[in-house]
Design a protein around this motif. Structure first.
Motif: not given
Ligand code: AMO
Length: 436
Positions: A275-277, A338-339, A302, A342, A326-328, A345
């Protein structure tokens, strides 16, 4: 008469026979009685020819000719120990003596003379690997029932932001060179199902990096009824198919470029997903810094986009590609969905090639909601009017769909292990180079 194509024949089968080879003088050594030439044919194969010097007086490097004579074995002959003892010579074109390309040349001289440098073994080897990559990509799409389509490259709308558009005069109006086929592929999935294309894309990239071109070959795919997980599986399979078949067919070419094949042979699905995070956490743990436009350095955090350096750091010790998910959504273009589980994300993924090569593809699920797309088009300072036709796709029976874009030059750069993307294409276009 037997016409030799050097790379395709077993010379041993022709010893003592009269053969003919057509090609160019690659190397030339004139001695008192005999002249030794290495002839390069039009597939890059070479063979030594020996000729009485009195018949070779006018010959120069890169002269084009046809040599006929007996094939003999001689352990002193380069490239395999065979040579042609020439009895006949037909000259098609004598080259001027000042052929600009010798054995050791600067990068710039080779780029300025790329129309001639395409004759070097290095360039023709890369061109063959590139052709295999495209061939096996096409084979994968055909075998998996995707339809190949073509799209326009003169367009009115930006796909990847307004800042890298090339403007062209279009009769009495302005238009742009396409950055991506995506919007057109999205229109096609309604009646053609899974579609794919290979098209030139254009980006007025101001940055000079080893992985950006102003014109690149874009392989793009789009399909209805698929979600992000399906898209990742499709890309894993496609990449593995391309890599395994190219290694198989071009092992000698890759070997010539000193490409270590063991990493490539290990490429098979599934690829790791991060994930991006998690990526930001890894980079922070390594004290990875970002250099801001004003030159100040600060630790990555972030909300920062990934770049050449962060992707190199992330992938340098890996032997297989990874997906970053899962990029912003704020980092992604207007079309990324958009998810809903989430907030903030996006349902998108970038594929990063291992050993420091970094991003080779980007894709994801497409946003369906017209209001959301329109707002985001405006936020990117683009004109929503230009996207009217695109929004019709959401107005009239929108379908969940997803797709990706992959840069062929990025793929070649990784597979052939080339540092500079300019080497992956015969006639590169960059900020400072639009000829030859
Ligand atoms: P993106 O802009 O990330 O996404 O481009 C997709 C892929 O194209 C390649 N690429 C480039 N290659 C060489 N020089 C460049 N200047 C350059 N820019 C991009 C990279 C990159 O991963 N429409 C979306 C994709 C999608 O969502 O379908 C798009 O174009 O390999």
């Amino acid at each position: 008469m037997i016409h030799l194509r050097c790379n395709d024949v077993k010379y041993a089968d022709y010893i003592g026979k009269e053969v003919t080879v057509r090609g160019w003088v690659h190397r030339l050594r004139k001695q008192k009685e005999n002249t030794f030439m290495l002839i390069r044919d039009d597939r890059g194969g070479v063979i030594q020819c020996v000729l009485a010097t009195e018949k070779a007086l006018t010959l120069t490097i890169e002269s084009c000719l046809e040599v006929t004579g007996k094939l003999q074995q001689d352990s002193r002959a380069p490239e395999g120990g065979y040579e042609i003892r020439a009895t006949d010579l037909k000259i098609y074109g004598v080259a001027k003596v000042d052929y600009p390309i010798g054995e050791y040349q600067s990068e710039d001289l080779l780029l300025d003379n790329r129309h001639l440098a395409v004759r070097t073994r290095r360039m023709s080897t890369i061109a063959k690997i590139r052709a295999s990559i495209l061939k096996y990509a096409r084979q994968w799409f055909i075998e998996n029932n995707w339809l190949e389509v073509n799209v326009p490259v003169i367009v009115k709308d930006a796909v990847e932001g307004g800042s890298t558009l090339f403007k062209v005069r279009y009769f009495d109006d302005d238009a742009y060179l396409s950055q991506s086929a995506q919007l057109y592929l999205e229109a096609m999935v309604f009646s053609l199902g899974p579609v794919w294309s290979v098209t030139e894309s254009f980006r007025a990239e101001k940055s000079r990096t080893v992985r950006h071109l102003a014109e690149f070959t874009h392989m793009e795919a789009e399909a209805p009824w698929i979600i992000l997980d399906d898209l990742l599986r499709i890309q894993e399979q496609l990449i593995s198919h391309i890599v395994q078949n190219t290694v198989n067919e071009n092992s000698a070419d890759l070997g010539y470029l000193k490409r270590d094949l063991s990493d490539l042979k290990s490429i098979e699905p599934p690829f790791d997903k991060l994930s991006y995070e998690k990526v930001i956490e890894i980079l922070r743990s390594k004290d990875f810094v970002i250099i801001e436009d004003n030159g100040n350095e600060r630790k990555i955090e972030w909300g920062d986009d990934l770049n050449v350096d962060s992707e190199r750091e992330l992938t340098r010790n890996r032997s297989r590609p990874i997906f970053v998910v899962d990029f912003p959504i704020s980092l992604k273009p207007f079309y990324v969905k958009e998810d809903h589980e989430k907030e903030g994300i996006g349902l998108s993924a970038d594929m990063l090639a291992p050993r420091g090569f970094g991003e080779i593809s980007s894709g994801g699920e497409r946003e369906n909601d017209i209001t959301s797309i329109t707002k985001r088009i405006e936020k990117e300072s683009l004109d929503p009017k230009a996207y009217d036709w695109y929004l019709d796709l959401r107005r009239y029976g929108s379908v969940p769909h997803a797709g990706f874009g992959m840069g062929i030059e990025r793929l070649v750069r990784w597979i052939a292990n080339l540092q500079d993307i300019k080497d992956t294409v015969l006639f590169p276009r960059t900020m400072s180079r639009v000829r030859p």
